[in-house]
Design an enzyme around this catalytic site. Sequence first.
Site, short mmCIF file in Angstrom:
data_model
loop_
_atom_site.label_atom_id
_atom_site.label_comp_id
_atom_site.label_asym_id
_atom_site.label_seq_id
_atom_site.Cartn_x
_atom_site.Cartn_y
_atom_site.Cartn_z
CB ILE A 1 -0.98 0.01 1.20
CG1 ILE A 1 -1.85 -1.26 1.15
CG2 ILE A 1 -1.87 1.25 1.16
CD1 ILE A 1 -2.76 -1.43 2.35
N GLY B 1 -3.75 4.60 7.50
CA GLY B 1 -2.39 4.89 7.94
C GLY B 1 -1.39 4.82 6.80
CG ASP B 2 -0.46 1.18 4.79
OD1 ASP B 2 0.76 1.00 4.92
OD2 ASP B 2 -1.30 0.40 5.24
CB SER B 3 -3.91 6.40 2.44
OG SER B 3 -4.36 5.18 1.89
CB ALA C 1 1.13 7.07 0.41
#
Length: 359
Positions: A20, A169-171, A174
């Site tokens: 992700i 959280g990943d987004s 990023a």
Amino acid sequence: MQDPRKPLAGVKVVEFGTLIAAPFATRLMADFGAEVIKIESPEGDPLRRWRRLHQGTSLWWHVQSRGKRCVRLDLKSAEGKAEALALCDGAAIVVENFRPGVLEKLGLGWDTLSARNPKLVMVRISGFGQTGPYRDQPGFGAVGESMGGLRYVTGFADRPPVRTGISIGDSIAAQYAVMGALMALRQVEVNGGKGQVVDVALYEAVFAMMESLVPEYAYDGFIRERTGNIMPGITPSNTHTSRDGEHITIGANGDAIFQRLMRAIGREDLAAAPDLADNAGRDARRDELYAVIDQWVARHSGAEVMAVLARAEVPASKVYSVADMFTDPHFKAREMLIPLTLDDGTTLQMPGIVPKLCG
């Protein structure tokens, strides 16, 4: 072929990423014209097999990999390593989300890549960052959301913390990664200097979004708890259910907006009440106010509620499902659903590009 009108046209990006965070960061770069080369293991990114599939490939994969050129390399082989090094030699940005030290073990760490390409910007996304006592621990977005404070405040007070519904959280990480990459790239271009490492930790990216959590605790030990759909101290702001079962979020916490809402629902007495003229006063009577709004919404259909609130200029929205998005004229007008034709002729709808650049 790259579109020279896009702001990142001519910027070459190499991605060593899975799932992700790193792939989402490079997808954002590709959306704005960067040439992104995604290096995968011979087995491919696991995301290719996640969630719903079309002919064996994840639908999510087509979103996450759009605009990229994918190359499968065995980085443990001399040939694969040599090809990866050659790709990085010509790159402006390298993005990776392995655990710290993995690329070093493969002979593809920062010291090696920067010695060959001094202007390189290397973005390193990991659970806990490249330093500190937790650096070597594995960390997915769920862990970052938990340690960063988001999950503690998400949900209802009488129930355990909950997931927000997506891997947010990943987004978030990023997007910080893209911001850091572009700031570092700008520094290279302006100063004509050396590149640098951009170190993004998942938990820190989440933690950075946590509003006034830190000063509130530092000031007098206040710990923000789960409060469901309301915002204590900011009243009224809540989600209500209409007669036909539509969930409608109403944000009327501005002083003038609150008065417009009360007049629109026939409560001139509350609109004119001196103690409800500001947020502090309204919050002291929030249970009463939410009961009034709940009862009014419950007597009307969702369409009726939205029509009344639109006329009164009160911020509100039905809680959309994805099906609602596909029929909403604003999504269409803003090109937030864009088609992608697969190799077999199947057409998929993709999320549109954000932000809009109008220059």
